[in-house]
Write a protein that holds these residues in place. Structure first.
Motif, short mmCIF file in Angstrom:
data_model
loop_
_atom_site.label_atom_id
_atom_site.label_comp_id
_atom_site.label_asym_id
_atom_site.label_seq_id
_atom_site.Cartn_x
_atom_site.Cartn_y
_atom_site.Cartn_z
N MET A 80 -22.12 -1.74 19.92
CA MET A 80 -20.95 -2.03 20.84
C MET A 80 -21.43 -3.01 22.23
O MET A 80 -20.88 -4.13 22.90
N GLU A 81 -22.88 -2.62 22.94
CA GLU A 81 -23.37 -2.59 23.95
C GLU A 81 -23.59 -4.33 23.52
O GLU A 81 -23.51 -5.12 25.00
N GLU A 82 -24.33 -4.35 22.73
CA GLU A 82 -24.40 -6.01 22.83
C GLU A 82 -23.51 -7.02 22.56
O GLU A 82 -23.81 -8.53 22.49
N ALA A 83 -21.89 -6.61 22.47
CA ALA A 83 -21.27 -7.62 21.98
C ALA A 83 -20.33 -7.89 22.81
O ALA A 83 -19.74 -7.70 22.62
N GLU A 110 -8.31 -1.71 17.14
CA GLU A 110 -9.25 -1.81 15.49
C GLU A 110 -10.79 -1.38 16.53
O GLU A 110 -11.65 -1.05 15.19
N ILE A 111 -10.96 -0.68 17.67
CA ILE A 111 -11.99 -0.29 18.08
C ILE A 111 -12.40 1.01 18.16
O ILE A 111 -10.93 1.30 18.98
N PRO A 112 -12.98 1.86 17.74
CA PRO A 112 -13.03 3.27 17.44
C PRO A 112 -12.96 3.76 18.81
O PRO A 112 -13.48 3.28 20.07
N ILE A 152 -16.62 1.42 26.46
CA ILE A 152 -18.15 0.97 25.97
C ILE A 152 -16.93 -0.71 26.49
O ILE A 152 -17.67 -1.00 26.79
N ALA A 153 -16.22 -1.28 25.42
CA ALA A 153 -15.52 -2.10 24.88
C ALA A 153 -14.37 -2.92 25.63
O ALA A 153 -14.71 -4.13 26.57
#
Length: 1000
Positions: free
Chosen positions: A801-804, A821-823, A829-830
């Motif tokens: 996630m951090e690299e997205a 749809e993100i946990p 983080i997102a």
């Protein structure tokens, strides 16, 4: 304790306020002042250090009399004319208030003789002069430079109200652009000199038609050799415009001394420590962009210079005039040649210059050296130690010989931002106890006109020159008497008028025999201006003992077929004098086919052993040059001098490629990498010989950057292991990211996914970190397989996630976010990524969905007074800044370098730049939207555009990407920065700014 010190300071000031001179505050006293006090005119002089105790700085004018002065001039009555910029770049600063009636041109006057302005007159106000960058007063005409126009206001009756406004030139770059048209100045030859920066694009008459060069070509950035910033001159009525030099970045002003020599400063690509001072040779190319490809200076090339400042100006390239002085970090502005007598002797006849970035006024003593000069740097005023809001925008000489300095006064400088709209100052620098006294000039007698002709103030010089020129023969006697005086510079001023007389050419020949080489230099310049046609005269001067004179002769024959003169000049060349060599190149530009063979025949069969001959071949551009360069390369022990390979880039492309193929058969192994880099290669129609060599050579290439260049160029798929080693090294982030991108391009996603699924969790996470740096929809989709996998470990999911992040990746992440749809455990983080997205549309949508937590809660007043932790700030910078900026040797060369940002921007400006990145975009770093014919779009920085290619840098990449123009539908500049609005807390922002402030 601090408040008590402040009280003592104010009490002391009150006690001495009636005395003649207010003592300067000590550092302790100054530090005790509040920020409001420091910014007030009352303590303005305390914030600036005068580095010569014989001189005194006085505050001539300040707010509210004026605000944001961009440029100034002083008329023959000693009145200061100022252009204001309250409405500075209003289209990019929507949060700033504006004046609907437009910006002003002010006339500031000291009527009571106390060296302070007490009268202010609005000469003109209007939106058509918003943020004008130049003003020059010539008699009853006022030239105002404000891109895309040059206006001439005429005050016919002297009532300080313009009776007429005309457009002199137009079509100069974008509206109100900092890198467009700059100020005019009067030259001793009776011409007006001016320049524009690299947004100028071309100079056009009022009807829109372009000016033409001596070969009938339009002088625009689309016409070789003209590009980027340029220098011009014209007659006082705007007729006979000429282009004199080109390929600067943002050459803010040009100054001309009494011999007709031009001096100029130039700004680098912001943050790259490469600002410079130039002696401007006529017809010189000054190297900001590649002469042939117009590529950005960062584009790797053969024989690339070792240091950034040398790379920046392509100083190893044949055809580039050298720099006089490197000023490194800065934002250079106004410049003059001081030819007055009021200041001490060491200031006389020297270049004096304002640099708003480091808050200084400098002097540059120079000495002749061959055909060029050497120079040194001497600070005169320095505001950086105390008041880094001191932003000198211009320097001008008053009629009494004192120096006036306009001060934009702002927490920041450069880009498009403005942090303060209410302040602005004008200072006067003079010997101590030298009050400002200006009497009305007397233009009625020959004697008074001669006296006024010597005045250092350009407005007086102009009027005296014009009056004496109008007298014609009546002034001959007194001008000849004046010419006989010993003062060389004043002798030159008389000379420029004597050549206006009917037999003026005789004075040119007389001056050409003067013992003073500077007078002889003026004679050759006058030869050109008078359009003399006397080859015998130039042939004689080509044998002058002075290389300074020979330089001028070379410039004089640029558009002529003068083989005998050129050969004589070439005989006088001694290896190592780059100025002389470039002068020969300027002279031979259109005649190399005939000049070079004759020169080499005279040099003899052993010409390859002569340094001078090798230099001239290196600089030449004839059809025989590639073969001659081939001889030189083969002649030398391996490896050959790389400069000869680089010289091939300036030759006919077909002949260059043939030479490189010849060298493959004859050359040394050590040179094959360079040949592979330089040779033209089409992967759709591959050259078998080159491809075979690339495959056999790639694995043994020692330089990693060369290796990557060859692998990418020739699409080599057999270098997987070395690519992986570069990806996983930790010493160079930019190299790792570039390698990961090439790996992805060559091998696709399959191998990468396998690495990310390694059973060793540490190895899997490392693969996610390394390959996740590749910003593409494919990579973002792959990362989703990991952060969206409920069976993966928390560490794997968090890393993915951090690299997205990244411009393209964030668009993919948003698709998941808007569908919820993100946990939940990864949502914070997102949110941080999306609310600080590179894409302003995504930022806005994320703010609507999650609440605009980024923009809320910033207390600017509190942050200004808060003390941050620089160590913590350094960690934050590593997380956010190094992805796109260089700090010393770390980071990615995408946005402006930050290595000395603390010396350029105040605390206020740093905070503002982070919170509002779109307001301070540096020129050349603006967001460009590129739309392709297949429907794809990218946002990027455009570095350059050639005839066939668009060269860009993609978000977060230090490398350049080349797209074919044939595939592109449009390129549009956007008003938003590519820098995201980082989701920092107030304390994180304070810590980051604390660290950035240490970078000086």
């Amino acid at each position: 304790m601090k408040s008590s010190i402040a009280g003592l300071v104010l009490a002391s000031f009150f006690l001495i306020s009636c005395e003649k001179e207010k003592p300067k505050l000590t550092q302790e006293q100054y530090d005790a002042l509040t920020e409001e006090q420091k910014r007030s005119p009352e303590f303005a002089l305390d914030g600036i250090e005068v580095l010569d105790d014989r001189l005194e700085l006085e505050l001539f004018a300040s707010e509210p009399m004026l605000t944001n002065p961009t440029n100034m001039d002083i008329d023959d009555r000693g009145r200061v004319w100022v252009t204001e910029a309250y409405n500075y770049r209003i289209q990019l600063n929507p949060k700033n208030p504006t004046k609907a009636e437009g910006d002003r041109i002010l006339i500031l006057e000291d009527t009571d003789g106390d060296s302070k302005a007490d009268k202010s007159t609005v000469f003109y106000q209007g939106t058509d002069i918003n943020a004008a960058l130049g003003i020059a007063v010539f008699g009853n005409k006022v030239f105002v430079s404000v891109s895309p126009n040059v206006f001439v206001f005429t005050d016919e009756n002297g009532d300080d109200i313009p009776d007429k406004k005309e457009v002199l030139f137009t079509g100069v770059g974008g509206v109100q652009h900092d890198h467009g048209m700059h100020a005019f100045t009067f030259g001793p030859d009776g011409k007006l000199y001016f320049n524009y920066g690299n947004e100028g694009k071309g100079l056009h008459y009022a009807d829109g038609s372009p000016i033409l060069d001596p070969l009938g070509r339009p002088v625009t950035s689309e016409t070789a050799p003209y590009q980027e910033g340029m220098v011009f001159r014209c007659d006082p009525d705007g007729s006979n415009p000429e282009v004199l030099a080109w390929n600067f970045r943002n050459n803010y002003e040009v100054s001309v001394d009494s011999y007709g020599r031009m001096w100029q400063s130039d700004n680098d690509d912001d943050g790259n420590r490469s600002t410079r001072i130039n002696f401007v040779m006529d017809y010189g190319n000054y190297g900001f962009k590649d002469e042939i490809t117009k590529a950005d200076w960062r584009t790797r090339r053969v024989n690339m210079e070792d240091s950034v400042w040398q790379q920046h100006w392509h100083l190893n390239d044949p055809g580039v005039v050298p720099n006089l002085i490197q000023n490194y970090a800065g934002s250079p502005t106004g410049i003059l040649v001081y030819e007055g007598k009021l200041l001490p002797e060491e200031y006389q006849n020297q270049v004096i210059h304002a640099d708003a970035g480091p808050n200084v006024i400098r002097m540059y003593p120079v000495k002749p050296s061959g055909a060029g000069f050497t120079g040194e740097v001497v600070k005169i005023l320095d505001g950086n130690a105390r008041d880094n809001w001191f932003r000198p925008s211009d320097v001008t000489v008053a009629p009494d010989g004192s120096i006036f300095i306009s001060d934009w006064y702002d927490p920041g400088v450069g880009g498009h931002a403005v942090g303060d709209l209410e302040k602005g100052r004008i200072y006067r620098l003079a010997p101590k106890r030298s009050k400002y006294r200006v009497s009305a000039p007397d233009y009625s007698t020959d004697e008074s006109l001669i006296e006024l002709l010597q005045n250092p103030n350009r407005a007086i010089h102009f009027k005296a020159f014009m009056a004496l020129k109008e007298k014609g023969e009546e002034a001959r006697g007194i001008l000849e008497k004046f010419y006989a005086l010993e003062n060389s510079r004043m002798k030159a001023r008389a000379f420029w008028l004597l050549i206006q007389l009917p037999n003026g050419n005789e004075f040119i020949k007389k001056a050409a025999e003067d013992q003073d080489e500077n007078i002889r230099v003026a004679a050759i310049k006058a030869y050109r201006i008078k359009k003399m046609n006397d080859p015998a005269f130039l042939l004689k001067m080509a044998g002058d003992p002075s290389d300074q004179v020979k330089r001028e002769v070379a410039e004089a024959i640029r558009y002529q077929d003068a083989p005998e003169i050129w050969q004589k000049l070439a005989e006088g060349y001694r290896s190592g004098d780059r100025w002389y060599l470039e002068a020969l190149g300027i002279a031979g530009e259109y005649q190399w086919e005939t000049y070079l063979p004759v020169y080499l025949e005279k040099a003899g069969p052993d010409w390859k052993s002569k340094a001078e001959a090798k230099d001239i071949v290196w600089r030449s551009r004839s059809s025989s040059t590639p073969a001659l360069l081939e001889e030189l390369i083969l002649e030398e022990a391996s490896p050959a001098d790389y400069r000869y390979y680089r010289a091939l880039d300036f030759q006919n492309p077909d002949l260059k490629n043939q030479t490189l193929k010849n060298l493959l058969a004859k050359g040394q192994n050590e040179d094959q990498v360079i040949i592979l880099r330089q040779a033209a290669f089409d992967s759709k129609k591959p050259d078998g010989q080159l491809l075979s060599l690339a495959k056999s050579k790639a694995g043994s290439i020692p330089d990693d950057r060369d290796f990557l260049e060859i692998v990418r160029k020739y699409q080599l798929k057999d270098q997987k292991e070395r690519l992986l080693s570069l990806i996983y090294q930790n010493d160079n982030r930019s190299l790792a990211n570039t390698s990961a991108g090439i790996f992805t391009q060559l091998y696709g996603i399959t191998d990468i996914e396998k690495a990310m699924k390694d059973t060793d969790e540490a190895k899997a996470i490392l693969a996610i970190r390394k390959f996740g740096a590749v910003d593409s929809p494919e990579m973002a989709t792959l990362l989703n397989k990991f952060w969206g996998n409920p069976n993966a470990s928390n560490a794997i999911r968090t890393a993915a996630m951090e690299e997205a992040k990244g411009y393209q990746s964030e668009a993919v992440l948003w698709e998941f976010a808007k569908k919820d749809e993100i946990p939940a455990d990864l949502l914070p983080i997102a949110q941080k990524i999306l609310m600080g997205s590179w894409n302003s549309n995504i930022r806005q949508l994320a703010a609507e969905k999650y609440g605009d937590s980024i923009a809320q809660g910033y207390d600017l007043v509190k942050m200004m007074s808060s003390k941050g932790d620089a160590a913590v700030g350094k960690t934050i910078a590593a997380t956010y800044c190094l992805a796109c900026h260089k700090i010393d040797k770390e980071g990615v060369d995408f946005g402006p370098a930050l290595s000395q940002i603390g010396a350029k921007l105040s605390r206020e400006a740093l905070i503002n730049a982070i919170i509002y990145p779109s307001e301070g975009m540096g020129f050349g770093y603006e967001t460009q939207l590129v739309k392709f014919k297949d429907g794809k779009e990218i946002r990027c920085i455009v570095n350059s555009k050639t005839e066939n290619d668009l060269i860009v840098k993609l978000v977060g990449s230090g490398e350049q990407t080349i797209y074919k123009l044939a595939d592109i539908e449009s390129v549009t500049q956007l008003g938003e920065s590519l820098m995201p609005a980082f989701p920092l807390t107030e304390q994180e922002l304070v810590d980051l700014v604390e660290y950035l402030g240490t970078l000086k």
